[in-house]
Design a protein around this motif. Structure first.
Motif, PDB file in Angstrom:
ATOM      1  N   GLY A 154     -32.616 -23.230 -31.501  1.00  0.00           N
ATOM      2  CA  GLY A 154     -32.735 -22.660 -30.220  1.00  0.00           C
ATOM      3  C   GLY A 154     -33.302 -22.823 -29.125  1.00  0.00           C
ATOM      4  N   THR A 155     -34.512 -21.750 -28.483  1.00  0.00           N
ATOM      5  CA  THR A 155     -35.088 -21.908 -27.368  1.00  0.00           C
ATOM      6  C   THR A 155     -36.156 -21.287 -27.897  1.00  0.00           C
ATOM      7  OG1 THR A 155     -33.410 -22.501 -26.089  1.00  0.00           O
ATOM      8  CG2 THR A 155     -35.326 -21.699 -24.264  1.00  0.00           C
ATOM      9  N   THR A 156     -37.461 -21.149 -27.432  1.00  0.00           N
ATOM     10  CA  THR A 156     -38.215 -20.433 -27.782  1.00  0.00           C
ATOM     11  C   THR A 156     -38.390 -18.984 -26.959  1.00  0.00           C
ATOM     12  OG1 THR A 156     -40.521 -19.999 -28.271  1.00  0.00           O
ATOM     13  CG2 THR A 156     -40.077 -21.754 -26.307  1.00  0.00           C
ATOM     14  N   HIS A 157     -38.816 -17.554 -27.417  1.00  0.00           N
ATOM     15  CA  HIS A 157     -38.869 -16.894 -26.169  1.00  0.00           C
ATOM     16  C   HIS A 157     -40.082 -16.722 -25.388  1.00  0.00           C
ATOM     17  CE1 HIS A 157     -35.579 -15.052 -27.385  1.00  0.00           C
ATOM     18  NE2 HIS A 157     -34.972 -15.567 -28.581  1.00  0.00           N
ATOM     19  N   GLN A 158     -41.084 -17.405 -26.095  1.00  0.00           N
ATOM     20  CA  GLN A 158     -42.685 -17.068 -25.985  1.00  0.00           C
ATOM     21  C   GLN A 158     -43.119 -18.747 -25.164  1.00  0.00           C
ATOM     22  OE1 GLN A 158     -45.041 -13.957 -27.028  1.00  0.00           O
ATOM     23  NE2 GLN A 158     -46.533 -14.570 -26.029  1.00  0.00           N
ATOM     24  N   ASP A 163     -46.503 -20.947 -25.100  1.00  0.00           N
ATOM     25  CA  ASP A 163     -48.448 -20.792 -24.742  1.00  0.00           C
ATOM     26  C   ASP A 163     -48.916 -22.524 -24.683  1.00  0.00           C
ATOM     27  OD1 ASP A 163     -47.816 -22.428 -27.448  1.00  0.00           O
ATOM     28  OD2 ASP A 163     -47.953 -20.814 -28.501  1.00  0.00           O
ATOM     29  N   GLU A 164     -49.921 -22.575 -25.150  1.00  0.00           N
ATOM     30  CA  GLU A 164     -50.451 -23.299 -25.222  1.00  0.00           C
ATOM     31  C   GLU A 164     -49.989 -24.238 -25.795  1.00  0.00           C
ATOM     32  OE1 GLU A 164     -53.387 -21.727 -27.865  1.00  0.00           O
ATOM     33  OE2 GLU A 164     -51.707 -20.902 -26.259  1.00  0.00           O
ATOM     34  N   ASN A 165     -49.375 -24.528 -26.914  1.00  0.00           N
ATOM     35  CA  ASN A 165     -49.028 -25.971 -27.984  1.00  0.00           C
ATOM     36  C   ASN A 165     -47.634 -25.945 -27.496  1.00  0.00           C
ATOM     37  OD1 ASN A 165     -51.120 -26.181 -29.488  1.00  0.00           O
ATOM     38  ND2 ASN A 165     -51.016 -23.915 -30.114  1.00  0.00           N
ATOM     39  N   THR A 166     -47.005 -24.666 -26.927  1.00  0.00           N
ATOM     40  CA  THR A 166     -45.495 -24.795 -26.772  1.00  0.00           C
ATOM     41  C   THR A 166     -45.217 -26.973 -26.102  1.00  0.00           C
ATOM     42  OG1 THR A 166     -45.089 -23.309 -25.881  1.00  0.00           O
ATOM     43  CG2 THR A 166     -43.310 -24.480 -25.542  1.00  0.00           C
ATOM     44  N   HIS A 167     -43.759 -27.397 -27.549  1.00  0.00           N
ATOM     45  CA  HIS A 167     -43.806 -28.547 -26.988  1.00  0.00           C
ATOM     46  C   HIS A 167     -42.973 -28.782 -25.060  1.00  0.00           C
ATOM     47  CE1 HIS A 167     -41.062 -32.878 -27.184  1.00  0.00           C
ATOM     48  NE2 HIS A 167     -42.203 -33.015 -27.664  1.00  0.00           N
ATOM     49  N   PRO A 168     -42.869 -29.633 -24.368  1.00  0.00           N
ATOM     50  CA  PRO A 168     -42.403 -29.915 -23.428  1.00  0.00           C
ATOM     51  C   PRO A 168     -40.971 -29.657 -23.388  1.00  0.00           C
ATOM     52  CG  PRO A 168     -44.073 -31.660 -23.857  1.00  0.00           C
ATOM     53  CD  PRO A 168     -43.921 -30.893 -25.005  1.00  0.00           C
ATOM     54  N   ILE A 169     -40.342 -30.490 -24.229  1.00  0.00           N
ATOM     55  CA  ILE A 169     -38.812 -30.340 -24.380  1.00  0.00           C
ATOM     56  C   ILE A 169     -38.254 -28.443 -24.574  1.00  0.00           C
ATOM     57  CG2 ILE A 169     -36.723 -30.636 -25.557  1.00  0.00           C
ATOM     58  CD1 ILE A 169     -37.842 -33.418 -26.167  1.00  0.00           C
ATOM     59  N   GLN A 170     -39.417 -27.959 -25.301  1.00  0.00           N
ATOM     60  CA  GLN A 170     -38.907 -26.407 -25.439  1.00  0.00           C
ATOM     61  C   GLN A 170     -39.312 -25.926 -23.918  1.00  0.00           C
ATOM     62  OE1 GLN A 170     -37.959 -24.088 -26.544  1.00  0.00           O
ATOM     63  NE2 GLN A 170     -37.780 -24.637 -28.863  1.00  0.00           N
ATOM     64  N   ARG A 171     -40.159 -26.406 -23.484  1.00  0.00           N
ATOM     65  CA  ARG A 171     -40.830 -26.025 -22.056  1.00  0.00           C
ATOM     66  C   ARG A 171     -39.877 -26.024 -21.356  1.00  0.00           C
ATOM     67  NH1 ARG A 171     -45.848 -24.327 -21.154  1.00  0.00           N
ATOM     68  NH2 ARG A 171     -47.489 -24.915 -22.562  1.00  0.00           N
TER      69      ARG A 171
END
Length: 383
Positions: free
Chosen positions: A229-233, A235-243
């Motif tokens: 699924g999709t992250t709920h927050q 941060d600087e480490n979030t993968h571009p696809i998750q963004r």
């Protein structure tokens, strides 16, 4: 004269519901307003209905039916079933496509897959790709029993994960006369191999072991766990696809939680069921869909582009591959300035051609005669 008109009207209304009633499949249809929805728009040229019907496994499937107001309901018309991205609901992307294609003259039906949205199925968010494919066939059942829909002119359109589900369905359901996908994910390959085959066999087996262990916990009444699924927050480490997904699912742009759902679990499949996708091979035998046409649409910047290109390579003619310039995967969920609606309209217009009107008329007359005795009163809805 008035008596003959009343008899004729009653016959037409009976025919519109005879299929559903004779198979003991209760159909619910209610006109609704789109003013409370923020993830899609409906023009004043289209009427929106909330509908519910049963699939072959007796689960109720919920949908939004879009009918052009200028549609001639005394004739047979083309229709399209639309499926939402994996983990989403009909209000997220599917309704965007359904409403826009209705503006172009098509009857459209956006559905919630079983276990998601307003459709039935427990536990919620379960992965069951065969059932997902069945839901599209059930949607054809529903449309094909409406008196103003031509059974020979029903197409399907799947966005993201539903792209692989409509292919799976179309392989065994020849009533789907034209098949289109947008930003398609092969959910089987994505689960087994990850994007660009970046997941090793050892990693896959580790995921399977975790899912299998979780089954023990749930069998004993333990808490359901979710995955993916999709992250709920961010941060600087979030993968571009998750963004990319976050900007749609976790912002007002596309965020939607159906009644009875929870924002905490939206988009997340259950951990113990997610490995069902490892046995899902939607592109195997894709060539057998021919001579029915297929259209694959993907963005030139889409991280999922590999799946549309793979399906196109495997499919037999007639087939089309459309690569949209300057478009990422999620861009084609809802950005109507990028979505190639003209190509979709041309595809479905060309391949959902009118069938012989006399043949349709004779079948209609025969069904009215056969079903008149079982329909004592006019139906509540003409749908």
């Amino acid at each position: 004269m008035k008596k003959s008109i009343l008899i004729a009207l009653t016959a037409v209304l009976c025919y519109s519901t005879a299929g559903a009633q004779s198979t003991s499949n209760p159909v619910e249809i209610k006109e609704i307003s789109a003013k409370d929805y923020t993830t899609f728009k409906v023009s004043d040229k289209v009427t929106l209905y909330a509908v519910k019907f049963k699939n072959q496994y007796n689960l109720q499937v919920a949908g939004h039916l879009f009918v052009p107001k200028n549609l001639d309901r005394k004739t047979k018309n083309a229709a399209i079933v639309v499926g939402h991205p994996m983990g989403a609901v009909k209000e997220q992307s599917a309704d965007v496509y359904a409403s826009n294609m209705a503006d172009r003259g098509f009857i459209t039906l956006a559905i919630d897959l079983s276990f998601w949205g307003e459709s039935q199925g427990e536990p919620r968010n379960v992965v069951l790709p065969d059932m997902y494919a069945e839901d599209f066939s059930a949607a054809v059942d529903f449309l094909g029993t409406r008196e103003f829909v031509d059974r020979e002119r029903i197409g399907v359109l799947g966005v993201c994960g539903s792209g692989s589900f409509v292919i799976s369905a179309a392989k065994i359901d020849p009533r789907m006369k034209a098949i289109a996908t947008v930003s398609m994910y092969d959910m089987g390959s994505a689960s087994r191999n990850a994007l660009n085959h970046s997941q090793t066999l050892e990693q896959r087996k580790k995921n399977q072991a975790e899912a299998a262990e979780q089954r023990y916990a749930e069998f004993l009444g333990g808490e359901t766990k979710y995955t993916g699924g999709t992250t709920h927050q961010l941060d600087e480490n979030t993968h571009p696809i998750q963004r990319e997904f976050y900007e749609f699912y976790r912002t007002p742009r596309g965020e939607y939680t159906p009644k009875g759902g929870s924002p905490k679990t939206s988009t997340h499949p259950t951990l113990s069921s997610n490995t069902k996708f490892n046995n899902f091979y939607p592109f195997n035998d894709i060539e057998t869909i021919s001579p029915r046409p297929m259209l694959f649409i993907t963005g030139d910047r889409a991280h999922s582009r590999e799946f549309s290109e793979d399906a196109y390579k495997r499919a037999s003619e007639p087939k089309e591959l459309v690569i949209v310039p300057n478009a990422g995967h999620v861009d084609l969920y809802d950005k109507t300035d990028l979505i190639p609606f003209d190509r979709l309209e041309a595809f479905f217009t060309k391949h959902l051609k009118e069938t012989n009107s006399e043949n349709i008329k004779s079948k209609t007359d025969e069904n009215i005669i056969n079903n008149r005795s079982s329909c004592p009163i006019a139906a509540q809805y003409q749908l």
